[in-house]
Motif scaffolding. Structure first.
Motif, PDB file in Angstrom:
ATOM      1  N   VAL A 144       0.874  -1.166   0.000  1.00 50.81           N
ATOM      2  CA  VAL A 144       0.000   0.000   0.000  1.00 50.81           C
ATOM      3  C   VAL A 144       0.911   1.215   0.000  1.00 50.81           C
ATOM      4  CG1 VAL A 144      -1.731   1.304   1.288  1.00 50.81           C
ATOM      5  CG2 VAL A 144      -1.795  -1.193   1.295  1.00 50.81           C
ATOM      6  N   VAL A 156      -3.810  -5.034   6.036  1.00 51.76           N
ATOM      7  CA  VAL A 156      -3.040  -5.509   4.887  1.00 51.76           C
ATOM      8  C   VAL A 156      -2.566  -6.940   5.139  1.00 51.76           C
ATOM      9  CG1 VAL A 156      -0.902  -5.172   3.571  1.00 51.76           C
ATOM     10  CG2 VAL A 156      -2.353  -3.210   4.113  1.00 51.76           C
ATOM     11  N   THR A 170      -5.461  -9.393   4.847  1.00 51.33           N
ATOM     12  CA  THR A 170      -5.821  -9.577   3.438  1.00 51.33           C
ATOM     13  C   THR A 170      -4.806 -10.458   2.729  1.00 51.33           C
ATOM     14  OG1 THR A 170      -6.926  -7.432   3.436  1.00 51.33           O
ATOM     15  CG2 THR A 170      -6.359  -8.368   1.287  1.00 51.33           C
TER      16      THR A 170
END
Length: 43
Positions: A3, A22, A25
């Protein structure tokens, strides 16, 4: 997976705050792609 954003949009601290999401995921993606291959139906 990463990201990123310009520092005029978000601070480094704000990006770091996203780290748990993050990682969750990335773990979910890994689980999806490391599953077992489908078995062939021999019937």
């Amino acid at each position: 997976m990463s990201v990123s954003a310009p520092n005029v949009v978000v601070t480094a601290g704000e990006l770091l705050a996203l780290l748990p999401q993050v990682r969750r995921t990335a773990d979910a993606i890994s689980r999806e792609y490391s599953g077992t291959a489908p078995t062939k139906d021999t019937a």
